[in-house]
Scaffold this motif. Sequence first.
Motif, PDB file in Angstrom:
ATOM      1  N   LEU A   1       0.818  -1.304  -0.031  1.00  0.00           N
ATOM      2  CA  LEU A   1       0.056   0.165  -0.196  1.00  0.00           C
ATOM      3  C   LEU A   1       0.658   1.310  -0.026  1.00  0.00           C
ATOM      4  O   LEU A   1       0.488   2.334  -0.562  1.00  0.00           O
ATOM      5  CB  LEU A   1      -0.908   0.008   1.276  1.00  0.00           C
ATOM      6  CG  LEU A   1      -1.993  -1.091   1.037  1.00  0.00           C
ATOM      7  CD1 LEU A   1      -2.769  -1.070   2.582  1.00  0.00           C
ATOM      8  CD2 LEU A   1      -2.845  -0.734  -0.048  1.00  0.00           C
ATOM      9  N   LEU A   2       1.810   1.049   0.820  1.00  0.00           N
ATOM     10  CA  LEU A   2       2.891   2.286   0.846  1.00  0.00           C
ATOM     11  C   LEU A   2       3.502   2.686  -0.447  1.00  0.00           C
ATOM     12  O   LEU A   2       3.611   3.849  -1.058  1.00  0.00           O
ATOM     13  CB  LEU A   2       4.035   2.085   1.732  1.00  0.00           C
ATOM     14  CG  LEU A   2       5.083   3.190   2.206  1.00  0.00           C
ATOM     15  CD1 LEU A   2       4.163   4.547   2.696  1.00  0.00           C
ATOM     16  CD2 LEU A   2       6.038   2.842   2.897  1.00  0.00           C
TER      17      LEU A   2
ATOM     18  N   VAL B   1       0.789   3.994  -2.923  1.00  0.00           N
ATOM     19  CA  VAL B   1       0.577   5.468  -2.639  1.00  0.00           C
ATOM     20  C   VAL B   1       1.592   6.374  -2.864  1.00  0.00           C
ATOM     21  O   VAL B   1       1.455   7.444  -3.699  1.00  0.00           O
ATOM     22  CB  VAL B   1       0.277   5.702  -1.193  1.00  0.00           C
ATOM     23  CG1 VAL B   1       0.287   7.253  -0.782  1.00  0.00           C
ATOM     24  CG2 VAL B   1      -0.972   5.123  -0.676  1.00  0.00           C
ATOM     25  N   LEU B   2       2.923   5.770  -3.012  1.00  0.00           N
ATOM     26  CA  LEU B   2       4.123   6.565  -3.434  1.00  0.00           C
ATOM     27  C   LEU B   2       4.172   6.903  -5.027  1.00  0.00           C
ATOM     28  O   LEU B   2       4.314   8.069  -5.783  1.00  0.00           O
ATOM     29  CB  LEU B   2       5.418   6.053  -2.961  1.00  0.00           C
ATOM     30  CG  LEU B   2       5.585   6.311  -1.486  1.00  0.00           C
ATOM     31  CD1 LEU B   2       6.765   5.373  -1.237  1.00  0.00           C
ATOM     32  CD2 LEU B   2       6.114   7.671  -1.228  1.00  0.00           C
TER      33      LEU B   2
ATOM     34  N   PHE C   1       1.410   6.533  -6.991  1.00  0.00           N
ATOM     35  CA  PHE C   1       0.122   7.706  -7.443  1.00  0.00           C
ATOM     36  C   PHE C   1       0.717   9.002  -7.123  1.00  0.00           C
ATOM     37  O   PHE C   1       0.343   9.702  -7.758  1.00  0.00           O
ATOM     38  CB  PHE C   1      -0.959   7.152  -6.437  1.00  0.00           C
ATOM     39  CG  PHE C   1      -2.019   8.096  -6.538  1.00  0.00           C
ATOM     40  CD1 PHE C   1      -3.010   7.814  -7.756  1.00  0.00           C
ATOM     41  CD2 PHE C   1      -2.718   8.827  -5.853  1.00  0.00           C
ATOM     42  CE1 PHE C   1      -4.038   8.619  -8.081  1.00  0.00           C
ATOM     43  CE2 PHE C   1      -3.656   9.589  -6.111  1.00  0.00           C
ATOM     44  CZ  PHE C   1      -4.395   9.520  -7.341  1.00  0.00           C
ATOM     45  N   ILE C   2       1.482   9.459  -6.029  1.00  0.00           N
ATOM     46  CA  ILE C   2       1.919  10.629  -5.739  1.00  0.00           C
ATOM     47  C   ILE C   2       2.842  11.036  -6.864  1.00  0.00           C
ATOM     48  O   ILE C   2       2.782  12.209  -7.404  1.00  0.00           O
ATOM     49  CB  ILE C   2       2.433  10.780  -4.432  1.00  0.00           C
ATOM     50  CG1 ILE C   2       1.579  10.566  -3.381  1.00  0.00           C
ATOM     51  CG2 ILE C   2       3.516  12.038  -4.373  1.00  0.00           C
ATOM     52  CD1 ILE C   2       2.204  10.574  -1.900  1.00  0.00           C
TER      53      ILE C   2
END
Length: 182
Positions: free
Chosen positions: A101-102, A105-106, A108-109
């Motif tokens: 998940l981390l 998210v990274l 996606f950022i």
Amino acid sequence: MTMVKALFYLLGFMTLASALFVAASKNLVRSVFMFFVTLLSLAGLYVLALADFVAITQVVIYVGGILVLMLFAFMLSGKETLSNIQQQNSRFISVSHLPVLLLAVLFFIVLINILFKADINNLQWTNKAASYKLDVRPDSQMTSNIGTNLMTTYLLPFEAISILLMMALVGAAHLSRKEKKA
């Protein structure tokens, strides 16, 4: 908003929504059929990008081949295996899924950052391709060029891949047949 842009947003939304459903669903049958929607809407995006050969290949190979293979694997698997897969009790957000998940998210950022910083109308590589007249136009004969190259220059690798795929098909048929009990 033009019709092409509206169609792009619609197909993009269908692709992302159905892909998220495939990843999050616990029902295998629904996941396989939503994967069908994902692949077809992705083929529609290829058509909008004027990549007609890639779109046809997407439909023939992935929708026609891989999806049918997944359906056969689903139908040939035993009830015990399917019930064990569906009874796995895992939550979407847990400590074991934290690194994945981390990373997501990274990623996606980074994508959002690139999207906001990029000047879409003034990209260097597209301007260079347009100056050399290498950009793809709707009247281009790309599919016929690919077919001509496949049947002349790249005939040997094309035939080698077809033999390899035939061997995989024979192997899959051999593995899927039932053994007789003695």
